[in-house]
Design a protein around this motif. Structure first.
Motif, short mmCIF file in Angstrom:
data_model
loop_
_atom_site.label_atom_id
_atom_site.label_comp_id
_atom_site.label_asym_id
_atom_site.label_seq_id
_atom_site.Cartn_x
_atom_site.Cartn_y
_atom_site.Cartn_z
N VAL A 614 0.85 -1.20 0.00
CA VAL A 614 0.00 0.00 0.00
C VAL A 614 0.88 1.25 0.00
O VAL A 614 0.64 2.21 -0.73
N LEU A 615 1.94 1.22 0.83
CA LEU A 615 2.84 2.37 0.91
C LEU A 615 3.62 2.54 -0.39
O LEU A 615 3.83 3.67 -0.86
N ASN A 616 4.02 1.42 -0.99
CA ASN A 616 4.71 1.51 -2.29
C ASN A 616 3.78 2.04 -3.37
O ASN A 616 4.21 2.79 -4.26
N GLY A 617 2.50 1.66 -3.28
CA GLY A 617 1.52 2.17 -4.25
C GLY A 617 1.38 3.68 -4.16
O GLY A 617 1.20 4.37 -5.17
N ILE A 618 1.46 4.21 -2.94
CA ILE A 618 1.40 5.67 -2.75
C ILE A 618 2.59 6.33 -3.44
O ILE A 618 2.46 7.34 -4.14
N LEU A 619 3.77 5.73 -3.26
CA LEU A 619 4.97 6.29 -3.90
C LEU A 619 4.87 6.23 -5.42
O LEU A 619 5.25 7.19 -6.11
N LYS A 620 4.33 5.12 -5.94
CA LYS A 620 4.23 4.97 -7.40
C LYS A 620 3.28 5.97 -8.03
O LYS A 620 3.39 6.30 -9.21
N ALA A 621 2.32 6.47 -7.23
CA ALA A 621 1.38 7.46 -7.76
C ALA A 621 2.05 8.84 -7.92
O ALA A 621 1.46 9.75 -8.50
N LYS A 622 3.27 8.99 -7.40
CA LYS A 622 4.09 10.20 -7.53
C LYS A 622 3.39 11.47 -7.05
O LYS A 622 3.23 12.43 -7.81
N PRO A 623 2.98 11.47 -5.78
CA PRO A 623 2.40 12.70 -5.23
C PRO A 623 3.48 13.72 -4.93
O PRO A 623 4.69 13.44 -5.05
#
Length: 830
Positions: A614-623
């Motif tokens: 989940v945390l990696n997914g947040i990073l991949k979304a490039k906020p």
């Protein structure tokens, strides 16, 4: 992971008063946790006084038991000096550890002493290896894992740390994550983070599904969990890596403490003696008798929403006896499923615990009209209640019967702690030397503590004419330790020639040795204390110059794409996305970028082992930034070398300037204070904190309960967890309607955890001028179910207030006029 030995395992018991303390010691607790006065999470317990600490610790250490002081609440700014005084008192008294929630308090303690033991409370919401690692930096000796961690989680965490892990094994369960429940705070100004939980989870609620009340029969207590009883899981927990087993119950009776501690003591001992242990039916009934809302393993075997909540009653019932088969003139007929005798207390449960229930003492028991003496184990029995206790006209066929009290059991339990005594005597080893015309020299060793004393005879040894001293004789004389805490385990004798000394002198030496060894036990443990520095010079803020300061920023937290688009079309400075399903985060980032807005993505409030994806997914979304809601996520991002700005959210429970400093030092760009602060407490903290790095939430639906228990799965599905529930959360909207008719929305996050939001919006608009004067420049408005028009209207009102174009009172009045349910000031005015 190091193999766990018996010496490493600790049974930790609650004590709300002296009787409970004695009950814990007498029944085999290795350690006791207790509170003093206001700084603990059981404000309603009797608690102890600070000036009793030396006496408490001397008593516990005398019997080889550790004492942990519960300091597991948030500490407000104006309490920091009092907190320091209590820490000093704990160090002086030799308290074995303090159990702490507040990270600011952790910082304070480490400033006072580098080695005074700190245990991380379950109120810290420690649920992952990363969270344990975060705490390790501050020298925490033990961490108490969240009650929601299952055996698999625990094993994973234990394999990645050498920090001892503590787990609750018995007692009341909170439906909300500890440290993350704001319900009592919202509804009554009685914060669970301050030890004043009002038990809102034990209240009845109606289930509203898509705006329509669902018929639930006699199920009304939708958030009231059964009680935890993991006695049969002790072997699995030890093998998973648990070294401390914690029993809940500082509000419970000494009989409860005696009962539960003795049974868990047996379970632990049986495991290390290599015996298969299964609690007997009688053991489980006795545990239920002391206190039980029905037993569950909680989340230890994984999430099973069907087993956690019964829903038909919120309070202790005791032991189930059966149902009423027939109502007679002076008795009721019941097929007994558990033992019953005269004098036991019973209650008739008609399925509506909100109304007065019939109950009282058993006056007589009969079988086919004939009186029965003694205890009845089972069978078709006529129960005759006391004639003044029960109105049989109000008892009906089918009513459940519960045994609510067992005076004989209570008497038996009370006998265990009527007199101070150790659970087991402690072994002594003695080495003896001597020769004629010289004193008899004895070295006595307390094998448990390692303490040694040398006792020398006051008369010299004489040549023995007959019956010289020998090992058997000395063992007999010095082994007379009845009435003490010791037993003589080993005697090593080295005498020159045949010598003798009067028996009176041997008895005196034995008494002196015991007294001196006891005095050694009772000496307070010592710790390193840092040289007291001058009282820290706090920078006190008064009024900040608006002209010189940066213009205030407005932040919009959105929970739908519609809200993202609406916010992006306003002049907000930042957008936060907090979606139920983080798979939608890339779309949110794209929408914000389309309008030239910066966007931060929120982590879940809880981080469990295996949820790094989940945390990696947040990073991949490039906020542009990440809104961090727990210490596990914070530690994960720091270990990963993430360079994005990290914003600390309210769930980090920051309540004083030291907590602000700690989290900023750990790499957060800015932090949001806890929702536990009222306006005065907020101002007190802001006056001594770097307000340019603080963000305030000034509008929201307060997130009250945050729970692993899924209301959607439990009541809208035949399944037990996310693997088989059919995902009703994706097709329905649920709310919980309270006794005054307010419907509180329930939302689900990516981990299938539920958040119950307050029905009424909360606004701090009236305090904006106070916050601006103190230099706060970042203000957040949070949305839940609002449409785009409402989003833009609310943001416009707050922007005008921040720009000085309208007063906070004007904003308040506008919100109150346009909101169907009005608006509340929430905890700010408690």
């Amino acid at each position: 992971m190091t193999a766990i030995t018996r010496e490493m395992v600790e049974l930790l018991a609650p004590a709300g008063n002296w009787e409970c303390l004695r009950a814990a010691v007498a029944n085999g607790a290795d350690a006791v946790f207790f509170g003093v006065e206001k700084f603990n999470a059981r404000a309603r317990a009797d608690n102890f006084r600070m000036d009793e600490l030396p006496e408490i610790m001397a008593y516990l250490h005398k019997y080889g038991v550790k004492g942990f002081l519960t300091f597991n609440i948030l500490v407000f700014e104006d309490e920091m000096e009092e907190a320091r005084e209590l820490v000093d008192a704990c160090i002086d008294a030799g308290v074995d550890a303090v159990i702490v929630q507040d990270m600011g308090l952790v910082k304070l303690i480490r400033e006072i002493s580098p080695d005074f033991p700190i245990h991380g409370s379950t109120q810290m919401t420690i649920t992952s290896p990363e969270a344990v690692e975060f705490m390790k930096q501050y020298g925490l000796e033990v961490v108490v894992l969240g009650r929601e961690n299952n055996l698999k989680h625990i094993k994973t965490i234990a394999s990645k740390t050498d920090t001892p892990l503590e787990v609750f094994v018995h007692g009341a369960l909170c439906v909300s994550y500890s440290g993350q429940c704001l319900t009592s705070e919202m509804w009554g100004g009685r914060s669970a983070n301050r030890g004043e939980c009002a038990q809102a989870c034990r209240l009845p609620y109606d289930l509203i599904v898509d705006g329509v009340q669902k018929e639930m029969g006699n199920i009304a207590y939708l958030l009231s969990p059964k009680d935890l009883a993991a006695i049969d899981l002790i072997p699995e927990l030890i093998e998973a890596g648990v070294t401390s087993f914690k029993i809940e119950g500082r509000l419970k009776s000494p009989e409860y403490v005696a009962n539960v501690v003795s049974k868990y003591r047996k379970a632990i001992d049986e495991y290390f003696e290599g015996n298969e242990y299964e609690p007997s039916a009688a053991d489980m009934r006795e545990l239920q008798q002391s206190f039980s809302r029905g037993f569950t393993h909680g989340f230890l075997e994984g999430t099973n929403n069907k087993k956690l909540v019964d829903g038909t009653f919120p309070k202790s019932r005791g032991v189930y006896l059966g149902t009423v088969k027939k109502v007679l003139k002076d008795a009721v007929l019941c097929e007994l499923e558990a033992p019953l005798k005269r004098g036991d207390g019973i209650v008739f449960d008609a399925g509506n615990p909100q109304e007065k229930e019939e109950g009282g003492r058993v006056y007589d028991l009969r079988r086919k009209g004939r009186k029965i003496e003694g205890e009845v184990q089972d069978g078709l029995i006529e129960i005759v209640p006391g004639r003044h206790d029960v109105k049989l006209s109000r008892v009906h066929v089918g009513d459940k019967i519960w045994k609510t009290s067992d005076p004989e059991l209570d008497r038996r339990l009370r006998k265990t702690f009527e007199h101070d005594r150790p659970y087991r005597p402690f072994p002594l080893s003695v080495r003896v030397t001597g020769s004629a015309d010289n004193p008899l020299v004895s070295i006595w060793r307390d094998d448990k503590t390692g303490g040694e004393v040398t006792v020398v005879s006051e008369v010299n040894l004489e040549q023995a004419m007959k019956r010289p001293l020998n090992g058997d004789y000395l063992y007999e004389q010095w082994g007379r330790l009845g009435g003490t805490i010791y037993e003589l385990r080993e005697l090593e004798l080295s005498l020159e020639g045949d010598v003798i000394v009067p028996v009176k002198e041997l008895n005196r030496m034995r008494r002196e040795a015991v007294e001196r060894l006891m005095a050694l036990r009772e000496q307070p443990r010592t710790y390193i204390r840092r040289e007291p520095k001058e009282r820290e010079a706090l920078h006190i803020r008064t009024k900040a110059s608006r002209a010189a300061a940066e213009a205030p920023k407005l932040i919009s937290l959105c929970r739908t794409m519609e809200q993202i688009h609406a916010s992006a079309q306003t002049d907000v400075d930042y957008i936060y996305a907090d979606f139920e399903f983080t798979r939608d985060y890339p779309e949110a980032v794209a929408a914000a970028r389309q309008h030239g807005k910066r966007i931060a993505l929120a982590t879940p409030r809880i981080h469990m082992p295996g949820e790094q994806g989940v945390l990696n997914g947040i990073l991949k979304a490039k906020p542009d930034a990440i809104l961090v809601r727990n210490t596990g996520a914070l530690q994960y991002f720091k270990q990963a070398g993430v360079t994005l700005p990290l914003f600390g959210d309210f769930s980090l429970n920051i309540a004083n300037h030291k907590a602000v400093e700690l989290f900023l030092e750990h790499g957060l760009t800015k932090v949001t204070p806890s929702y536990d602060l009222n306006i005065q407490q907020m101002v007190d903290m802001l006056r001594v904190s770097p307000t340019e790095r603080i963000e305030l939430v000034i509008h929201q639906h307060l997130p009250m309960f945050h729970t692993e228990h899924c209301v959607y799965c439990t009541f809208l599905s035949e399944g037990t967890d996310y693997t088989n529930c059919g995902r009703p959360c994706e097709s329905h909207r649920v709310s919980l309607q309270d006794r005054i008719g307010m419907s509180h929305p329930v939302r689900v996050d990516i981990g299938c955890r539920n958040t119950v939001y307050n029905a009424i919006e909360q606004s701090g608009a009236e305090y904006i001028s106070n916050f601006l004067e103190l230099g706060v420049r970042e203000y957040r408005v949070e949305f839940l179910e609002e449409d785009s028009d409402k989003v833009q209207e609310v943001l416009r009102l707050y922007r005008e207030a921040l720009n000085g174009e309208r007063t906070g009172t004007s904003v308040w009045r506008s919100l109150k006029a346009t909101n169907q349910l009005g608006v509340t000031r929430g905890q700010l005015v408690k």
